[in-house]
Design a protein around this motif. Structure first.
Motif, short mmCIF file in Angstrom:
data_model
loop_
_atom_site.label_atom_id
_atom_site.label_comp_id
_atom_site.label_asym_id
_atom_site.label_seq_id
_atom_site.Cartn_x
_atom_site.Cartn_y
_atom_site.Cartn_z
N GLU A 93 13.39 -13.43 23.97
CA GLU A 93 14.29 -13.89 25.01
C GLU A 93 15.68 -13.28 24.82
O GLU A 93 16.04 -12.86 23.70
CB GLU A 93 14.39 -15.42 25.04
CG GLU A 93 14.99 -16.04 23.80
CD GLU A 93 15.08 -17.55 23.92
OE1 GLU A 93 14.42 -18.11 24.82
OE2 GLU A 93 15.80 -18.17 23.11
N VAL A 94 16.44 -13.24 25.90
CA VAL A 94 17.76 -12.60 25.90
C VAL A 94 18.78 -13.62 26.38
O VAL A 94 18.62 -14.20 27.45
CB VAL A 94 17.78 -11.35 26.81
CG1 VAL A 94 19.14 -10.67 26.75
CG2 VAL A 94 16.69 -10.38 26.41
N SER A 95 19.83 -13.82 25.60
CA SER A 95 20.92 -14.69 26.02
C SER A 95 21.96 -13.88 26.79
O SER A 95 21.93 -12.65 26.80
CB SER A 95 21.57 -15.36 24.81
OG SER A 95 22.20 -14.39 23.99
N TYR A 96 22.90 -14.60 27.42
CA TYR A 96 23.91 -13.89 28.20
C TYR A 96 24.79 -13.03 27.31
O TYR A 96 25.14 -11.89 27.69
CB TYR A 96 24.77 -14.89 28.98
CG TYR A 96 25.92 -14.23 29.69
CD1 TYR A 96 25.72 -13.51 30.87
CD2 TYR A 96 27.21 -14.29 29.18
CE1 TYR A 96 26.77 -12.88 31.51
CE2 TYR A 96 28.26 -13.67 29.82
CZ TYR A 96 28.03 -12.97 30.99
OH TYR A 96 29.08 -12.34 31.62
N SER A 97 25.18 -13.55 26.15
CA SER A 97 26.06 -12.77 25.28
C SER A 97 25.38 -11.49 24.81
O SER A 97 26.01 -10.43 24.72
CB SER A 97 26.47 -13.61 24.07
OG SER A 97 25.34 -14.00 23.31
N GLU A 98 24.08 -11.53 24.53
CA GLU A 98 23.34 -10.34 24.11
C GLU A 98 23.19 -9.35 25.27
O GLU A 98 23.31 -8.13 25.09
CB GLU A 98 21.97 -10.75 23.59
CG GLU A 98 22.04 -11.56 22.30
CD GLU A 98 20.74 -12.27 21.97
OE1 GLU A 98 20.57 -12.69 20.81
OE2 GLU A 98 19.89 -12.41 22.88
N PHE A 99 22.96 -9.87 26.47
CA PHE A 99 22.86 -9.01 27.66
C PHE A 99 24.19 -8.33 27.94
O PHE A 99 24.25 -7.13 28.25
CB PHE A 99 22.43 -9.87 28.85
CG PHE A 99 22.07 -9.09 30.09
CD1 PHE A 99 20.83 -8.51 30.23
CD2 PHE A 99 22.99 -8.95 31.12
CE1 PHE A 99 20.51 -7.80 31.38
CE2 PHE A 99 22.68 -8.24 32.26
CZ PHE A 99 21.43 -7.66 32.39
N GLU A 100 25.29 -9.09 27.80
CA GLU A 100 26.62 -8.52 28.04
C GLU A 100 26.98 -7.50 26.96
O GLU A 100 27.58 -6.46 27.27
CB GLU A 100 27.65 -9.65 28.09
CG GLU A 100 29.04 -9.18 28.48
CD GLU A 100 30.04 -10.31 28.46
OE1 GLU A 100 30.86 -10.40 29.38
OE2 GLU A 100 30.01 -11.11 27.49
#
Length: 547
Positions: free
Chosen positions: A514-521
């Protein structure tokens, strides 16, 4: 009875002119058997029009009485004709490559078409695969479609802002009259003081009051004209939590008393919307930085400004209260209202404040720019992953020794003097602890708000349930590599580009599923370092995510 379908007549497309309909007659019924037409099977196996040779596409029947086409129609037809030829050419090339023999290995086909990325000795395989996403800059987004979509989004955003403005005016005007302590008449106040009010009569302040029943003019009553002198601004929460970072916040600064309020616009489904106070109206002071303790004024509002509030003073979500200081980043302001409200003397104050705060940051970012230009994705995402792993308290704050060790691990050389200057700015509370998100933004830099808006838009499309994390399975379903230049040139397949993206994105995540917003950003923050033009960066997001 129902007539039999004559399939031979359907295949005679050359003789049809639109008026060749023959009505059914009982005297001459069509009783042809299906097997009497030898060519009906072959007529159903014709290739689609977009895969026909250009010579067959150009064949057209022009009736004699047709008026001459206009220049606009000719231009549209030339564009259509060019698109059909190009599509057929690409289709022919793909068919020819498939017939050559076994396909190449995915890794060798991608590496063979890799762009010139400088010194490949300093790059790993993950760096090269991450740089494949930058190829989208050479494939511009469909501008006509993008303009139409952008205009529709602007209209929808303006409607949301107008709905929030109306809600703010209603709340402030109603609250100003109903909650005013001077609403009690002088006679009721004197009777209440001497105990002369009857048992059945309640004090005036406890009675149910509505706006249209109020007949008393009070000193503190507001009017719409007074509240109209306001500055509207859009803001976002600086947070690693995806749900909080994507909240749509609209704030207002009132010039008559130097107060401000922030509302959150929320949408439930397609038709139900609501605007609720996020920060109650009041006069607030800076909680951090050089202006700590000073009240906010008009010069503090500009794109990129940070507004800080104490979390305990407001009724905020629990995820936001975890940080003692709430930081809002101003991402847009009403320029017309700003020009009307601001004084010429306030411009210099804003410029000096910005220059003092960013001088040290820009010096360090300039030292690391060359190092991060090609391996920005691996370094930025790696730093975030490293800090999350050593953050035992899960509060986002680390010590000075932790940051120095991280710089050594990732081979980022910062002189000791510059590091001390940086630490004095970040550790304004003298707690020897700094938020590692602020530290990364200080040494690496960050995207401008125009780019961040598209990153949030792409993530909100993936996280439609607003849970703050997106399963990797959903990202695989939504990612589209059809517009990648290597795919269009036939040098790589969609599966290869998608696999390289998922591999590099998964390496930057603490949980590969899974991908969190901070990792995506962080992933797109690393890609943004080597791209100077904003439109080129937007193409990296628009083409694969179709936003």
């Amino acid at each position: 009875r129902v007539p039999c379908l004559d399939l031979r007549r359907l295949g005679d497309s050359d003789e049809e002119d639109g008026n060749s309909y023959i009505p059914y007659s009982r005297d001459c019924p069509h009783t042809c058997p299906l097997d009497s037409s030898p060519d009906w099977r072959t007529s159903l196996q014709m290739p689609p029009a977009q895969h026909l040779p250009p010579e067959q596409v150009e064949q057209k029947i022009i009736p004699e009485d047709l008026p001459s086409p206009t220049d606009k129609y000719k231009l549209k037809y030339r564009q259509y004709e060019a698109d059909v030829k190009e599509e057929y050419k690409q289709y022919s090339e793909r068919i020819a490559e498939k017939k050559k023999g076994p396909q190449q290995c995915p890794e060798t086909s991608i590496k063979g078409t890799q762009l010139k990325v400088g010194h490949k000795d300093d790059l790993t395989a993950l760096d090269e695969k991450a740089l494949l996403q930058q190829c989208y800059t050479s494939k511009p987004y469909n501008m006509q479609h993008g303009v139409r979509k952008s205009e529709a989004e602007d209209v929808a955003a303006e409607r949301r802002k107008q709905a929030v403005v109306e809600q703010v005016m209603v709340d402030q005007l109603s609250r100003a009259v109903i909650s005013d302590p001077e609403q009690s008449t002088r006679a009721d106040v004197s009777k209440e003081a001497h105990g002369l009010l009857g048992l059945g009569n309640t004090p005036m302040r406890f009675r149910k009051r509505t706006l249209h029943e109020t007949k008393i003019r009070t000193k503190s009553g507001l009017t719409e004209s007074v509240l109209s002198n306001k500055l509207r601004f859009d803001s976002r929460i600086i947070s690693r939590n995806g749900r909080d970072a994507c909240r749509e916040l609209i704030g207002f600064f009132f010039a008559y008393d130097q107060s401000l309020t922030v509302y959150e616009f929320r949408q439930f489904g397609k038709n139900r919307t609501n605007a609720l106070p996020f920060i109650q109206k009041g006069i607030y002071h800076h909680q951090r930085g050089q202006k700590k303790g000073k009240a906010y004024d008009l010069s503090d509002f500009y794109i990129g400004a940070n507004l800080t509030f104490r979390s305990v003073d407001h009724n905020l979500p629990e995820s936001v209260k975890q940080n003692p200081v709430l930081t809002l980043r101003v991402i847009n302001i009403d320029e017309t209202a700003m020009d009307f409200l601001k004084a010429p003397s306030e411009e210099f104050k804003q410029e000096c404040s910005e220059q003092d705060n960013s001088r040290v940051f820009k010096k360090i970012q300039g030292m690391l720019r060359e190092t991060l230009s090609k391996r920005g994705v691996r370094v930025v995402t790696g730093l975030g992953k490293y800090f999350r792993r050593i953050d035992k308290n899960r509060n986002g704050f680390l010590s000075q020794a932790d940051f120095k060790e991280a710089l050594k691990v990732f081979h980022l050389e910062v002189p000791e003097g510059d590091f001390e200057s940086l630490w004095l700015i970040l550790d304004d509370s003298k707690s020897d602890k700094v938020d590692y998100g602020e530290f990364v933004r200080a040494i690496v830099g960050e995207m401008n708000e125009y780019r961040k808006a598209f990153v949030r838009k792409a993530y909100m499309k993936l996280d439609f349930n607003k849970t703050g994390s997106v399963p990797m399975v959903d990202i695989r379903k939504c990612y589209c590599a059809k517009k990648h230049p290597l795919v269009l040139a036939g040098k790589a397949t969609e599966e290869e580009i998608t696999a390289s993206f998922l591999e590099t994105l998964g390496e930057s995540c603490s949980n590969p599923n899974e991908v969190s917003y901070s990792e995506f950003e962080d992933y797109y923050e690393g890609l943004s370092i080597g791209i100077m033009d904003d439109d080129d960066f937007v193409n990296i997001l628009r083409n694969p995510w179709r936003i």
